[in-house]
Write a protein that holds these residues in place. Structure first.
Motif, PDB file in Angstrom:
ATOM      1  N   VAL A  42       0.942  -1.245   0.018  1.00  0.00           N
ATOM      2  CA  VAL A  42      -0.069  -0.002   0.184  1.00  0.00           C
ATOM      3  C   VAL A  42       0.472   1.171  -0.004  1.00  0.00           C
ATOM      4  CG1 VAL A  42      -1.620   1.296   1.367  1.00  0.00           C
ATOM      5  CG2 VAL A  42      -2.185  -0.755   0.913  1.00  0.00           C
ATOM      6  N   ILE A  43       1.577   1.613   0.505  1.00  0.00           N
ATOM      7  CA  ILE A  43       2.383   2.545   1.600  1.00  0.00           C
ATOM      8  C   ILE A  43       3.835   3.487   0.444  1.00  0.00           C
ATOM      9  CG2 ILE A  43       1.621   2.605   3.867  1.00  0.00           C
ATOM     10  CD1 ILE A  43       5.059   1.558   3.883  1.00  0.00           C
ATOM     11  N   LYS A  44       3.818   1.971  -0.205  1.00  0.00           N
ATOM     12  CA  LYS A  44       4.981   2.269  -1.933  1.00  0.00           C
ATOM     13  C   LYS A  44       4.292   2.908  -2.544  1.00  0.00           C
ATOM     14  CE  LYS A  44       8.716  -0.347  -0.788  1.00  0.00           C
ATOM     15  NZ  LYS A  44       9.676  -1.486  -1.439  1.00  0.00           N
ATOM     16  N   LYS A  45       2.471   2.677  -2.731  1.00  0.00           N
ATOM     17  CA  LYS A  45       2.347   3.280  -4.354  1.00  0.00           C
ATOM     18  C   LYS A  45       1.242   4.728  -3.891  1.00  0.00           C
ATOM     19  CE  LYS A  45       0.485  -1.268  -5.220  1.00  0.00           C
ATOM     20  NZ  LYS A  45      -0.849  -2.095  -6.000  1.00  0.00           N
ATOM     21  N   ILE A  46       1.596   5.331  -2.042  1.00  0.00           N
ATOM     22  CA  ILE A  46       1.103   6.814  -2.501  1.00  0.00           C
ATOM     23  C   ILE A  46       2.166   7.481  -3.141  1.00  0.00           C
ATOM     24  CG2 ILE A  46       0.856   8.407  -0.403  1.00  0.00           C
ATOM     25  CD1 ILE A  46       0.321   5.944   0.916  1.00  0.00           C
ATOM     26  N   LYS A  47       1.386   8.441  -3.222  1.00  0.00           N
ATOM     27  CA  LYS A  47       1.819   9.848  -4.390  1.00  0.00           C
ATOM     28  C   LYS A  47       1.757  10.840  -3.568  1.00  0.00           C
ATOM     29  CE  LYS A  47       2.556   7.598  -8.583  1.00  0.00           C
ATOM     30  NZ  LYS A  47       2.394   7.521 -10.075  1.00  0.00           N
ATOM     31  N   VAL A  48       2.195  12.038  -2.625  1.00  0.00           N
ATOM     32  CA  VAL A  48       2.290  12.910  -1.727  1.00  0.00           C
ATOM     33  C   VAL A  48       1.765  14.176  -2.436  1.00  0.00           C
ATOM     34  CG1 VAL A  48       4.007  13.743  -1.836  1.00  0.00           C
ATOM     35  CG2 VAL A  48       2.524  14.223  -0.057  1.00  0.00           C
ATOM     36  N   ILE A 285      -4.582   3.739  -4.496  1.00  0.00           N
ATOM     37  CA  ILE A 285      -3.980   2.637  -4.669  1.00  0.00           C
ATOM     38  C   ILE A 285      -4.510   1.227  -4.574  1.00  0.00           C
ATOM     39  CG2 ILE A 285      -2.221   4.756  -3.974  1.00  0.00           C
ATOM     40  CD1 ILE A 285      -2.076   3.444  -1.397  1.00  0.00           C
ATOM     41  N   LEU A 286      -6.026   2.615  -3.645  1.00  0.00           N
ATOM     42  CA  LEU A 286      -6.568  -0.050  -3.201  1.00  0.00           C
ATOM     43  C   LEU A 286      -7.823   0.272  -4.192  1.00  0.00           C
ATOM     44  CD1 LEU A 286      -7.109   0.966   0.364  1.00  0.00           C
ATOM     45  CD2 LEU A 286      -5.623  -0.609  -0.326  1.00  0.00           C
ATOM     46  N   ALA A 287      -7.503   1.137  -5.715  1.00  0.00           N
ATOM     47  CA  ALA A 287      -9.068   0.391  -6.076  1.00  0.00           C
ATOM     48  C   ALA A 287      -8.642  -1.064  -7.393  1.00  0.00           C
ATOM     49  CB  ALA A 287      -8.563   1.393  -7.365  1.00  0.00           C
ATOM     50  N   LEU A 295     -14.388  -1.821   0.381  1.00  0.00           N
ATOM     51  CA  LEU A 295     -14.288  -0.990   1.381  1.00  0.00           C
ATOM     52  C   LEU A 295     -14.972   0.032   0.416  1.00  0.00           C
ATOM     53  CD1 LEU A 295     -10.412  -1.216   0.078  1.00  0.00           C
ATOM     54  CD2 LEU A 295     -11.471  -1.210   2.025  1.00  0.00           C
ATOM     55  N   ARG A 296     -15.383   1.326   1.183  1.00  0.00           N
ATOM     56  CA  ARG A 296     -16.064   2.651   1.217  1.00  0.00           C
ATOM     57  C   ARG A 296     -15.687   3.661   1.364  1.00  0.00           C
ATOM     58  NH1 ARG A 296     -22.187   0.921   3.170  1.00  0.00           N
ATOM     59  NH2 ARG A 296     -22.832  -0.994   2.062  1.00  0.00           N
ATOM     60  N   PHE A 297     -15.507   4.569   0.562  1.00  0.00           N
ATOM     61  CA  PHE A 297     -15.044   6.158   0.450  1.00  0.00           C
ATOM     62  C   PHE A 297     -16.056   6.643   0.455  1.00  0.00           C
ATOM     63  CE2 PHE A 297     -11.806   2.686  -0.849  1.00  0.00           C
ATOM     64  CZ  PHE A 297     -10.439   3.102  -0.031  1.00  0.00           C
TER      65      PHE A 297
END
Length: 457
Positions: A42-48, A285-287, A295-297
């Motif tokens: 998960v976290i490696k895909k996060i783009k700030v 990233i979780l899509a 999952l609900r956003f």
């Protein structure tokens, strides 16, 4: 603030139990390489920069509930979710805005020119009597002298309800309140149910002028409020859903949320474009990440008006959805460089599944996150439905909280990244396909020892 004392009840059939995931274990860091391997999915895909750019776009204008600014933000958020592949819907709901009508304060002699604005839900009435200064309107300051008079009150220390109730009990027939030290303008104040009295707000400068004049002589004034009324408007929630892998569906639901509305005249970069941006990034990233959990956003409207959007969303959940909802993560004000450290707040000040897993994720990624007690955000309606929930926020708040200075230049990319990593790892810990897993030491995270923090705001 919206708080109730109902205890957190874990839903029947909850697979991830905080009983098996002990929050009191001595370990506060993870030595299990598999923990970090799963986090990195998960976290490696996060783009700030994605989050920062979304904050920049959303904070170009205020997003007050029921306005065009909110609707434009809602459309953008919906389009983003849909681009990521989510089944997305707008959930409209009716809210009532306040038209302050026409209010005046006329002083005997006609030489007062201060600007006036009616309180929210003020009575439409005209009254004439002497002004009586009662300070902050504490029980000790309000005497029988206010009976039949118009109470002049300084804002601060006590709630609007308490101030008005104190003078009503002593027989006041009207309220004039001036702003607190350090506060500008006169757009404030609310009359509550059962408090049938005309009430207006003044700037601090105008109020202090009246206080000074009262030191020299009695003042007779006419307070008038006309045509003030409620106006129905529409606000929206944006709901994006991702179904679990069909062969691994465990029936659970995890929700991540933020509120997209802002206060009037405020761009709301941190409050809460930052939470929306983090929610969108986690959704991205979780899509395409396989999960055994739905999952609900959700981004909520009218949070600043009393959590109206999240209450509406929670009230539309079926009994089955509530039973299957195992966690709600609320992201509010998660990016200010001038706020304090990250904390997890629960409405009752008790640990639950969300804080357990959040503390553990924090220990693995950066540092243990402590918890405290606070309502005032959209985790409250979930808590009241018995769904484990927590608010992720930095506290103490930044000095420009709820002000026009809540702008993009105050945002910290480091804080955004850290919160997204911790919440993203927490959500994936529940939703990854090898759960239910906490009883299986090969995939369970190491628990963290975390404490209650009496954190000031």
């Amino acid at each position: 603030m919206y708080r109730k004392t109902m205890a957190v009840m874990l839903t029947a059939g909850l697979i991830l139990s905080p009983v098996s995931f002990s929050a009191n274990a001595a370990s506060s860091t993870s030595n299990n390489p598999s923990d970090h391997a799963f986090d990195n999915k998960v976290i490696k895909k996060i783009k700030v920069d994605n989050m920062y750019d979304n904050i920049a776009l959303l904070s170009k204008q205020p997003r007050v509930a029921g306005t065009e600014g909110e609707y434009e933000a809602v459309q953008y958020i919906k389009n983003q979710f849909e681009e990521y592949g989510y089944d997305t819907e707008l959930q409209p709901f009716t809210m009532y805005d306040w038209d302050p009508g026409v209010s005046t304060l006329s002083i005997e002699g006609g030489d007062f020119t201060g600007d006036t604005r009616s309180f929210y839900a003020s009575a439409n009435e005209s009254v004439t009597s002497q002004l009586e200064f009662v300070g902050l309107a504490s029980p000790e300051e309000v005497s029988e002298d206010v009976k039949g008079k118009i109470a002049l009150i300084e804002r601060g220390q006590y709630t609007f309800y308490e101030k008005i109730e104190n003078v009503l009990e002593k027989g006041a027939i009207g309220v004039v309140m001036y702003n607190a030290e350090g506060q500008s303008g006169n757009n404030f104040g609310s009359v509550y149910l059962g408090q049938d009295i005309p009430a207006i707000a003044l700037t601090r400068e105008d109020g202090l002028e009246l206080v000074e004049r009262l030191q020299n002589k009695e003042i007779t004034a006419t307070l008038s409020v006309e045509n003030a009324n409620f106006v129905a408007k529409t606000s929206y929630n944006v709901i994006a859903k991702k179904e679990p892998h069909p062969n691994k569906d465990n029936g659970q639901i995890v929700t991540v949320g933020a509120h997209h509305d802002s206060v009037p005249n405020g761009p709301g970069a941190n409050d809460d474009a930052s939470g929306v941006a983090a929610t969108l990034e986690l959704a991205r990233i979780l899509a395409k990440t396989p999960t055994d959990t739905e999952l609900r956003f959700v981004t909520f409207g009218a949070e600043e008006r009393g959590l109206l959007g999240s209450y509406h969303y929670a009230d539309t959940l079926s009994d089955e959805e509530i039973e299957n909802s195992v966690a709600h993560f609320q992201l509010d004000m998660v990016g200010s460089k001038d706020a304090g450290d990250l904390i997890m707040f629960t409405p009752d000040g008790e640990k639950n599944l969300v804080t357990d897993i959040g503390a553990s994720a924090g220990a693995r990624i950066s540092e243990v996150v402590d918890y405290g007690q606070l309502g005032r955000s959209d985790h409250v309606p979930f808590f009241e439905k018995g769904i484990p929930s927590a608010l992720f926020i930095h506290a103490p708040f930044e000095p420009w909280y709820h002000s026009p200075e809540d702008t993009l230049d105050k945002i910290s990319k480091e804080k955004l990244q850290n919160v997204a990593e911790i919440v993203g790892a927490s959500v994936y810990q529940i939703a990854r396909p090898d759960t239910p897993a906490l009883e299986n030491s090969n995939v369970a995270p190491s628990p963290a020892d975390y404490d209650f923090d009496y954190r000031p705001l």
